[in-house]
Motif scaffolding. Structure first.
Motif, PDB file in Angstrom:
ATOM      1  N   MET A   1       0.852  -1.179   0.000  1.00  0.00           N
ATOM      2  CA  MET A   1       0.000   0.000   0.000  1.00  0.00           C
ATOM      3  C   MET A   1       0.894   1.238   0.000  1.00  0.00           C
ATOM      4  SD  MET A   1      -3.201   0.833   2.576  1.00  0.00           S
ATOM      5  CE  MET A   1      -4.194  -0.564   2.115  1.00  0.00           C
ATOM      6  N   LYS A   2       0.482   2.256  -0.722  1.00  0.00           N
ATOM      7  CA  LYS A   2       1.251   3.489  -0.811  1.00  0.00           C
ATOM      8  C   LYS A   2       1.151   4.297   0.482  1.00  0.00           C
ATOM      9  CE  LYS A   2       0.682   4.095  -5.749  1.00  0.00           C
ATOM     10  NZ  LYS A   2       0.210   4.994  -6.803  1.00  0.00           N
ATOM     11  N   VAL A   3       2.141   5.146   0.682  1.00  0.00           N
ATOM     12  CA  VAL A   3       2.181   5.984   1.878  1.00  0.00           C
ATOM     13  C   VAL A   3       0.932   6.859   1.961  1.00  0.00           C
ATOM     14  CG1 VAL A   3       3.429   7.858   3.010  1.00  0.00           C
ATOM     15  CG2 VAL A   3       4.691   5.966   1.998  1.00  0.00           C
ATOM     16  N   GLU A   4       0.500   7.408   0.840  1.00  0.00           N
ATOM     17  CA  GLU A   4      -0.677   8.268   0.829  1.00  0.00           C
ATOM     18  C   GLU A   4      -1.926   7.494   1.258  1.00  0.00           C
ATOM     19  OE1 GLU A   4       1.288   7.798  -1.884  1.00  0.00           O
ATOM     20  OE2 GLU A   4       2.383   9.686  -1.977  1.00  0.00           O
ATOM     21  N   GLU A   5      -2.028   6.244   0.798  1.00  0.00           N
ATOM     22  CA  GLU A   5      -3.182   5.419   1.157  1.00  0.00           C
ATOM     23  C   GLU A   5      -3.160   5.060   2.641  1.00  0.00           C
ATOM     24  OE1 GLU A   5      -2.613   2.220  -1.569  1.00  0.00           O
ATOM     25  OE2 GLU A   5      -3.741   3.194  -3.167  1.00  0.00           O
ATOM     26  N   LEU A   6      -1.965   4.754   3.158  1.00  0.00           N
ATOM     27  CA  LEU A   6      -1.842   4.441   4.586  1.00  0.00           C
ATOM     28  C   LEU A   6      -2.198   5.649   5.443  1.00  0.00           C
ATOM     29  CD1 LEU A   6       1.475   2.393   4.584  1.00  0.00           C
ATOM     30  CD2 LEU A   6      -0.808   1.521   5.056  1.00  0.00           C
ATOM     31  N   THR A   7      -1.712   6.808   5.029  1.00  0.00           N
ATOM     32  CA  THR A   7      -2.008   8.039   5.770  1.00  0.00           C
ATOM     33  C   THR A   7      -3.508   8.310   5.776  1.00  0.00           C
ATOM     34  OG1 THR A   7       0.153   8.946   5.159  1.00  0.00           O
ATOM     35  CG2 THR A   7      -1.524  10.509   5.909  1.00  0.00           C
ATOM     36  N   ALA A   8      -4.141   8.176   4.635  1.00  0.00           N
ATOM     37  CA  ALA A   8      -5.586   8.393   4.548  1.00  0.00           C
ATOM     38  C   ALA A   8      -6.341   7.393   5.419  1.00  0.00           C
ATOM     39  CB  ALA A   8      -6.045   8.289   3.104  1.00  0.00           C
ATOM     40  N   LYS A   9      -5.897   6.143   5.445  1.00  0.00           N
ATOM     41  CA  LYS A   9      -6.543   5.113   6.264  1.00  0.00           C
ATOM     42  C   LYS A   9      -6.458   5.462   7.745  1.00  0.00           C
ATOM     43  CE  LYS A   9      -6.348   0.094   7.179  1.00  0.00           C
ATOM     44  NZ  LYS A   9      -6.582   0.134   8.568  1.00  0.00           N
ATOM     45  N   VAL A  10      -5.281   5.865   8.191  1.00  0.00           N
ATOM     46  CA  VAL A  10      -5.104   6.215   9.605  1.00  0.00           C
ATOM     47  C   VAL A  10      -5.985   7.400   9.970  1.00  0.00           C
ATOM     48  CG1 VAL A  10      -3.479   7.085  11.318  1.00  0.00           C
ATOM     49  CG2 VAL A  10      -2.759   5.290   9.757  1.00  0.00           C
ATOM     50  N   LEU A  11      -5.985   8.436   9.138  1.00  0.00           N
ATOM     51  CA  LEU A  11      -6.766   9.634   9.442  1.00  0.00           C
ATOM     52  C   LEU A  11      -8.266   9.365   9.375  1.00  0.00           C
ATOM     53  CD1 LEU A  11      -4.612  12.330   7.656  1.00  0.00           C
ATOM     54  CD2 LEU A  11      -4.703  11.802  10.098  1.00  0.00           C
ATOM     55  N   GLN A  12      -8.681   8.459   8.505  1.00  0.00           N
ATOM     56  CA  GLN A  12     -10.093   8.101   8.428  1.00  0.00           C
ATOM     57  C   GLN A  12     -10.520   7.278   9.643  1.00  0.00           C
ATOM     58  OE1 GLN A  12     -11.104   5.779   4.981  1.00  0.00           O
ATOM     59  NE2 GLN A  12     -13.293   5.926   5.364  1.00  0.00           N
ATOM     60  N   ASP A  13      -9.655   6.368  10.087  1.00  0.00           N
ATOM     61  CA  ASP A  13      -9.973   5.519  11.228  1.00  0.00           C
ATOM     62  C   ASP A  13      -9.876   6.266  12.557  1.00  0.00           C
ATOM     63  OD1 ASP A  13     -10.327   3.463   9.441  1.00  0.00           O
ATOM     64  OD2 ASP A  13      -8.413   2.481   9.880  1.00  0.00           O
ATOM     65  N   ASN A  14      -9.154   7.383  12.582  1.00  0.00           N
ATOM     66  CA  ASN A  14      -8.959   8.169  13.807  1.00  0.00           C
ATOM     67  C   ASN A  14      -9.370   9.620  13.548  1.00  0.00           C
ATOM     68  OD1 ASN A  14      -7.467   6.103  15.468  1.00  0.00           O
ATOM     69  ND2 ASN A  14      -6.179   6.190  13.645  1.00  0.00           N
ATOM     70  N   PRO A  15     -10.665   9.923  13.605  1.00  0.00           N
ATOM     71  CA  PRO A  15     -11.124  11.269  13.255  1.00  0.00           C
ATOM     72  C   PRO A  15     -10.624  12.373  14.190  1.00  0.00           C
ATOM     73  CG  PRO A  15     -12.928   9.949  14.133  1.00  0.00           C
ATOM     74  CD  PRO A  15     -11.755   9.041  13.985  1.00  0.00           C
ATOM     75  N   ILE A  48      12.520  -2.128   4.067  1.00  0.00           N
ATOM     76  CA  ILE A  48      11.496  -1.112   4.328  1.00  0.00           C
ATOM     77  C   ILE A  48      12.096  -0.011   5.197  1.00  0.00           C
ATOM     78  CG2 ILE A  48       9.213  -0.672   5.299  1.00  0.00           C
ATOM     79  CD1 ILE A  48       8.573  -3.614   4.879  1.00  0.00           C
ATOM     80  N   LYS A  49      11.885   1.225   4.813  1.00  0.00           N
ATOM     81  CA  LYS A  49      12.358   2.355   5.608  1.00  0.00           C
ATOM     82  C   LYS A  49      11.625   2.382   6.936  1.00  0.00           C
ATOM     83  CE  LYS A  49      13.211   5.153   1.548  1.00  0.00           C
ATOM     84  NZ  LYS A  49      12.802   6.351   0.821  1.00  0.00           N
ATOM     85  N   SER A  50      12.301   2.854   7.960  1.00  0.00           N
ATOM     86  CA  SER A  50      11.711   2.847   9.295  1.00  0.00           C
ATOM     87  C   SER A  50      10.468   3.733   9.378  1.00  0.00           C
ATOM     88  CB  SER A  50      12.732   3.257  10.351  1.00  0.00           C
ATOM     89  OG  SER A  50      13.264   4.532  10.065  1.00  0.00           O
ATOM     90  N   ALA A  51      10.440   4.838   8.654  1.00  0.00           N
ATOM     91  CA  ALA A  51       9.263   5.704   8.675  1.00  0.00           C
ATOM     92  C   ALA A  51       8.064   5.003   8.028  1.00  0.00           C
ATOM     93  CB  ALA A  51       9.551   7.018   7.962  1.00  0.00           C
ATOM     94  N   ASP A  52       8.310   4.290   6.938  1.00  0.00           N
ATOM     95  CA  ASP A  52       7.226   3.546   6.284  1.00  0.00           C
ATOM     96  C   ASP A  52       6.735   2.416   7.183  1.00  0.00           C
ATOM     97  OD1 ASP A  52       7.482   5.196   4.092  1.00  0.00           O
ATOM     98  OD2 ASP A  52       8.692   3.762   2.947  1.00  0.00           O
ATOM     99  N   LEU A  53       7.663   1.768   7.842  1.00  0.00           N
ATOM    100  CA  LEU A  53       7.311   0.682   8.755  1.00  0.00           C
ATOM    101  C   LEU A  53       6.466   1.207   9.919  1.00  0.00           C
ATOM    102  CD1 LEU A  53       7.765  -2.332   9.243  1.00  0.00           C
ATOM    103  CD2 LEU A  53       9.805  -1.728  10.528  1.00  0.00           C
ATOM    104  N   ALA A  54       6.852   2.349  10.464  1.00  0.00           N
ATOM    105  CA  ALA A  54       6.098   2.957  11.562  1.00  0.00           C
ATOM    106  C   ALA A  54       4.684   3.310  11.112  1.00  0.00           C
ATOM    107  CB  ALA A  54       6.822   4.202  12.065  1.00  0.00           C
ATOM    108  N   LEU A  55       4.551   3.882   9.919  1.00  0.00           N
ATOM    109  CA  LEU A  55       3.233   4.237   9.409  1.00  0.00           C
ATOM    110  C   LEU A  55       2.383   2.991   9.172  1.00  0.00           C
ATOM    111  CD1 LEU A  55       1.271   6.406   8.454  1.00  0.00           C
ATOM    112  CD2 LEU A  55       2.349   6.270   6.200  1.00  0.00           C
ATOM    113  N   MET A  56       2.982   1.927   8.660  1.00  0.00           N
ATOM    114  CA  MET A  56       2.245   0.684   8.446  1.00  0.00           C
ATOM    115  C   MET A  56       1.762   0.099   9.766  1.00  0.00           C
ATOM    116  SD  MET A  56       4.128  -1.286   5.256  1.00  0.00           S
ATOM    117  CE  MET A  56       5.625  -1.623   6.130  1.00  0.00           C
ATOM    118  N   GLU A  57       2.590   0.147  10.807  1.00  0.00           N
ATOM    119  CA  GLU A  57       2.187  -0.366  12.121  1.00  0.00           C
ATOM    120  C   GLU A  57       1.008   0.426  12.684  1.00  0.00           C
ATOM    121  OE1 GLU A  57       6.396  -2.170  13.799  1.00  0.00           O
ATOM    122  OE2 GLU A  57       5.758  -0.192  14.459  1.00  0.00           O
TER     123      GLU A  57
END
Length: 74
Positions: A1-15, A48-57
């Motif tokens: 999944m792309k970084v943009e998609e992960l970011t959108a998922k997190v922000l959608q799940d945590n209003p 995997i870069k650590s920032a990407d890994l953190a966002l995925m977690e």
């Protein structure tokens, strides 16, 4: 999944979280990973870069972001 998609998922799940709070949470988890913390994901983390890994977690709900208050609530 792309970084943009992960970011959108997190922000959608945590209003109650905004993108700046997410950036702080990712940075903190990234520091933990770079200082030897093991990943909570079952993936090969070598490429995997650590920032990407953190966002995925965070996106998978393996890391719970707490400590932020809603400035609208008083």
């Amino acid at each position: 999944m792309k970084v943009e998609e992960l970011t959108a998922k997190v922000l959608q799940d945590n209003p109650n979280m905004d993108r700046y709070q997410l950036a702080i949470a990712v940075a903190k988890r990234c520091d933990e990973i770079e200082n030897g913390a093991t990943s909570k994901l079952n993936v090969n983390t070598a490429s995997i870069k650590s920032a990407d890994l953190a966002l995925m977690e965070i996106a998978e709900g393996l890391i719970v972001v707490t400590g932020f208050t809603d400035s609208k609530e008083k």
